[in-house]
Design a protein around this motif. Structure first.
Motif, PDB file in Angstrom:
ATOM      1  N   ILE A 202       0.842  -1.197   0.000  1.00 34.86           N
ATOM      2  CA  ILE A 202       0.000   0.000   0.000  1.00 34.86           C
ATOM      3  C   ILE A 202       0.877   1.248   0.000  1.00 34.86           C
ATOM      4  CG2 ILE A 202      -1.797   1.295   1.212  1.00 34.86           C
ATOM      5  CD1 ILE A 202      -2.655  -1.371   2.514  1.00 34.86           C
ATOM      6  N   LEU A 203       0.604   2.143  -0.936  1.00 33.47           N
ATOM      7  CA  LEU A 203       1.246   3.460  -0.979  1.00 33.47           C
ATOM      8  C   LEU A 203       0.216   4.489  -0.540  1.00 33.47           C
ATOM      9  CD1 LEU A 203       3.535   5.452  -1.771  1.00 33.47           C
ATOM     10  CD2 LEU A 203       2.601   5.409  -4.104  1.00 33.47           C
ATOM     11  N   ILE A 204       0.524   5.224   0.532  1.00 32.61           N
ATOM     12  CA  ILE A 204      -0.362   6.283   1.021  1.00 32.61           C
ATOM     13  C   ILE A 204       0.288   7.622   0.721  1.00 32.61           C
ATOM     14  CG2 ILE A 204      -1.492   7.301   3.032  1.00 32.61           C
ATOM     15  CD1 ILE A 204      -1.493   4.540   4.321  1.00 32.61           C
TER      16      ILE A 204
ATOM     17  N   ILE B 295      -4.660  15.336   7.713  1.00 31.94           N
ATOM     18  CA  ILE B 295      -3.462  14.498   7.689  1.00 31.94           C
ATOM     19  C   ILE B 295      -3.455  13.477   8.829  1.00 31.94           C
ATOM     20  CG2 ILE B 295      -1.980  15.986   9.096  1.00 31.94           C
ATOM     21  CD1 ILE B 295       0.236  15.393   6.976  1.00 31.94           C
ATOM     22  N   SER B 296      -4.249  13.720   9.855  1.00 35.70           N
ATOM     23  CA  SER B 296      -4.370  12.729  10.940  1.00 35.70           C
ATOM     24  C   SER B 296      -4.898  11.403  10.396  1.00 35.70           C
ATOM     25  CB  SER B 296      -5.299  13.257  12.048  1.00 35.70           C
ATOM     26  OG  SER B 296      -6.578  13.576  11.525  1.00 35.70           O
ATOM     27  N   ASN B 297      -5.691  11.451   9.322  1.00 36.64           N
ATOM     28  CA  ASN B 297      -6.152  10.211   8.673  1.00 36.64           C
ATOM     29  C   ASN B 297      -4.975   9.367   8.192  1.00 36.64           C
ATOM     30  OD1 ASN B 297      -8.683  11.316   9.028  1.00 36.64           O
ATOM     31  ND2 ASN B 297      -9.358  10.972   6.920  1.00 36.64           N
ATOM     32  N   ALA B 298      -3.957  10.056   7.653  1.00 35.76           N
ATOM     33  CA  ALA B 298      -2.781   9.349   7.137  1.00 35.76           C
ATOM     34  C   ALA B 298      -2.077   8.595   8.260  1.00 35.76           C
ATOM     35  CB  ALA B 298      -1.825  10.331   6.474  1.00 35.76           C
ATOM     36  N   PHE B 299      -1.922   9.241   9.402  1.00 31.56           N
ATOM     37  CA  PHE B 299      -1.236   8.599  10.525  1.00 31.56           C
ATOM     38  C   PHE B 299      -2.088   7.475  11.115  1.00 31.56           C
ATOM     39  CE2 PHE B 299       0.457  13.099  10.790  1.00 31.56           C
ATOM     40  CZ  PHE B 299       1.592  12.801  10.055  1.00 31.56           C
ATOM     41  N   PHE B 300      -3.413   7.629  11.063  1.00 36.00           N
ATOM     42  CA  PHE B 300      -4.309   6.568  11.503  1.00 36.00           C
ATOM     43  C   PHE B 300      -4.130   5.335  10.628  1.00 36.00           C
ATOM     44  CE2 PHE B 300      -8.298   4.228  11.199  1.00 36.00           C
ATOM     45  CZ  PHE B 300      -8.652   4.059  12.527  1.00 36.00           C
ATOM     46  N   LEU B 301      -4.116   5.537   9.314  1.00 30.85           N
ATOM     47  CA  LEU B 301      -3.927   4.417   8.386  1.00 30.85           C
ATOM     48  C   LEU B 301      -2.550   3.786   8.558  1.00 30.85           C
ATOM     49  CD1 LEU B 301      -5.568   5.929   5.172  1.00 30.85           C
ATOM     50  CD2 LEU B 301      -6.470   4.073   6.587  1.00 30.85           C
TER      51      LEU B 301
ATOM     52  N   GLU C 211      -0.952   3.480  11.268  1.00 31.87           N
ATOM     53  CA  GLU C 211      -1.027   2.625  12.448  1.00 31.87           C
ATOM     54  C   GLU C 211      -1.789   1.336  12.183  1.00 31.87           C
ATOM     55  OE1 GLU C 211      -2.520   4.170  16.129  1.00 31.87           O
ATOM     56  OE2 GLU C 211      -1.118   5.840  16.138  1.00 31.87           O
ATOM     57  N   LYS C 212      -2.872   1.451  11.408  1.00 29.98           N
ATOM     58  CA  LYS C 212      -3.788   0.328  11.222  1.00 29.98           C
ATOM     59  C   LYS C 212      -3.306  -0.689  10.191  1.00 29.98           C
ATOM     60  CE  LYS C 212      -7.453   1.071  13.871  1.00 29.98           C
ATOM     61  NZ  LYS C 212      -8.019   0.066  14.793  1.00 29.98           N
ATOM     62  N   LEU C 213      -2.567  -0.230   9.187  1.00 26.30           N
ATOM     63  CA  LEU C 213      -2.249  -1.082   8.045  1.00 26.30           C
ATOM     64  C   LEU C 213      -0.792  -1.536   8.040  1.00 26.30           C
ATOM     65  CD1 LEU C 213      -4.195   0.870   5.267  1.00 26.30           C
ATOM     66  CD2 LEU C 213      -4.834  -1.324   6.292  1.00 26.30           C
ATOM     67  N   ASP C 214      -0.585  -2.773   7.615  1.00 23.65           N
ATOM     68  CA  ASP C 214       0.767  -3.304   7.438  1.00 23.65           C
ATOM     69  C   ASP C 214       1.217  -3.066   5.991  1.00 23.65           C
ATOM     70  OD1 ASP C 214       0.478  -4.291  10.020  1.00 23.65           O
ATOM     71  OD2 ASP C 214      -0.235  -6.254   9.323  1.00 23.65           O
ATOM     72  N   ASN C 215       2.503  -3.268   5.764  1.00 24.62           N
ATOM     73  CA  ASN C 215       3.052  -3.266   4.392  1.00 24.62           C
ATOM     74  C   ASN C 215       2.757  -1.958   3.649  1.00 24.62           C
ATOM     75  OD1 ASN C 215       4.521  -4.485   2.367  1.00 24.62           O
ATOM     76  ND2 ASN C 215       2.774  -5.586   1.495  1.00 24.62           N
ATOM     77  N   ILE C 216       2.951  -0.831   4.337  1.00 22.50           N
ATOM     78  CA  ILE C 216       2.638   0.460   3.721  1.00 22.50           C
ATOM     79  C   ILE C 216       3.876   1.349   3.602  1.00 22.50           C
ATOM     80  CG2 ILE C 216       0.342   0.387   4.792  1.00 22.50           C
ATOM     81  CD1 ILE C 216       1.362   3.004   6.295  1.00 22.50           C
ATOM     82  N   GLU C 217       3.752   2.297   2.688  1.00 26.96           N
ATOM     83  CA  GLU C 217       4.713   3.392   2.548  1.00 26.96           C
ATOM     84  C   GLU C 217       3.914   4.687   2.590  1.00 26.96           C
ATOM     85  OE1 GLU C 217       7.704   5.398  -0.795  1.00 26.96           O
ATOM     86  OE2 GLU C 217       6.754   3.441  -1.176  1.00 26.96           O
ATOM     87  N   LEU C 218       4.285   5.612   3.452  1.00 24.14           N
ATOM     88  CA  LEU C 218       3.578   6.892   3.586  1.00 24.14           C
ATOM     89  C   LEU C 218       4.440   8.022   3.051  1.00 24.14           C
ATOM     90  CD1 LEU C 218       1.328   8.785   4.625  1.00 24.14           C
ATOM     91  CD2 LEU C 218       2.416   8.687   6.888  1.00 24.14           C
ATOM     92  N   VAL C 219       3.857   8.813   2.138  1.00 20.66           N
ATOM     93  CA  VAL C 219       4.545   9.974   1.564  1.00 20.66           C
ATOM     94  C   VAL C 219       3.671  11.202   1.802  1.00 20.66           C
ATOM     95  CG1 VAL C 219       5.479  11.016  -0.525  1.00 20.66           C
ATOM     96  CG2 VAL C 219       5.569   8.529  -0.231  1.00 20.66           C
TER      97      VAL C 219
END
Length: 323
Positions: free
Chosen positions: A263-265, A276-282, A284-292
């Motif tokens: 998952i790319l966020i 942007i708090s949604n991004a940090f929530f996701l 926390e909740k999701l594995d295998n992610i990259e946040l940009v």
């Protein structure tokens, strides 16, 4: 008495002129079809269950580089359209990019019964993908479109091979506030229909200025596009009459983590619609992610920061294409 009558007359005239200023008539669908249909446009019929009756609606989608096997499907947000992705999609030379117009958006049919939900949109996307006979693809979206992608991957990862999810300024599916977009009221229909026409061009300019991180970003063409599709015949009436169905989405993140889909966020730090708090929530909740996170970018990075988002998405696609 004469003076008060004169003041009343002036007020009536001013109110009348103000309403004329606000009033924007509907735009015929045929006019929009002529203006916006292009060489990549396609239409596909799907069936929806409406009041225990099957109804067929037409879904418009773009297919860019249709001869290429590697698929990337992108879904727009609420009140937007596939056209918010067209400029970005043309940069992906090695991918067949599919841009879907959800019902009541872009050039797709209106919903038949003014009832909608994330699950209904998810089922529509599933039908489109099945009719196109896609088995393996990348899936991404913006805002509500990202929420649909989350829900789709949670429900159908065992049916389709989803090689990666791209979530751009996503809603949180289980906390999506349907009431926020439920404008239905008990007012007589003729009144709501009239109110729906009070959307001058400046309204769209103000909204987009607040949605984008930089008020200089919404070009005249972008404002015109949003205005055109919202003013399409029947759309504003449906927006005011639309009812969002309450549904449960409690296992979305658990199901996604079991599927192990990469998952790319992507998020604009100045988003006022999905914070942007949604991004940090996701995160926390999701594995295998990259946040940009993009500084000084708002709710639609695919329009506001095309070069940056292209580079991040293409790197993600290339990394996971062979997996």
């Amino acid at each position: 008495m004469k003076k008060s009558k004169k003041v009343l007359l002036i007020l009536i005239v001013v109110l009348f002129l103000f309403i004329i200023f606000l009033y924007s008539p509907d735009i015929k669908f045929d006019h929009l079809l002529e203006k916006y249909e292009n060489e990549n446009s396609n239409f596909i019929d799907i069936d929806l269950n409406s009041n225990d009756e099957k109804k067929t609606i037409s879904i418009h989608y773009h297919s860019i580089n249709s001869e290429i096997d590697e698929k990337l499907i992108l879904i727009h947000g609420i009140f937007s359209s596939s056209y918010s992705f067209t400029s970005l999609s043309e940069m992906f030379n090695d991918y067949n990019v599919i841009l879907i117009d959800l019902p009541g958006h872009g050039l797709s049919s209106l919903l038949p019964d003014n009832i909608t939900s994330i699950n209904i949109h998810t089922e529509i996307v599933k039908q489109v993908i099945e009719k196109l006979n896609f088995k393996t693809f990348f899936l991404g979206g913006n805002s509500m479109g990202s929420g649909i992608c989350l829900n789709f991957a949670s429900m159908y990862s065992e049916i389709f091979e989803i090689k990666g999810l791209i979530l751009i300024n996503s809603i949180l599916v289980e906390e999506f506030d349907m009431a926020r977009f439920d404008f239905s009221s008990s007012l007589p229909l003729f009144i709501t229909n009239f109110i729906s026409k009070l959307t001058p061009r400046i309204f769209f300019q103000i909204v987009l200025n607040n949605v984008y991180g930089d008020v200089e970003k919404p070009s005249k063409n972008t404002v015109t596009m949003y205005e055109d599709f919202i003013r399409r015949e029947g759309v504003r009436d449906q927006i005011l009459e639309l009812k969002w169905r309450n549904e449960e989405y409690g296992t979305v993140y658990e199901n996604l983590n079991k599927s192990n889909i990469p998952i790319l966020i992507i998020w604009g730090s100045k988003d006022t619609v999905t914070p942007i708090s949604n991004a940090f929530f996701l995160e926390e909740k999701l594995d295998n992610i990259e946040l940009v996170i993009y500084d000084d970018v708002g709710h639609e990075p695919q329009v506001e920061a095309q070069k940056m988002i292209y580079e991040d998405i293409i790197n993600f696609l290339e990394l996971n294409s062979q997996s």
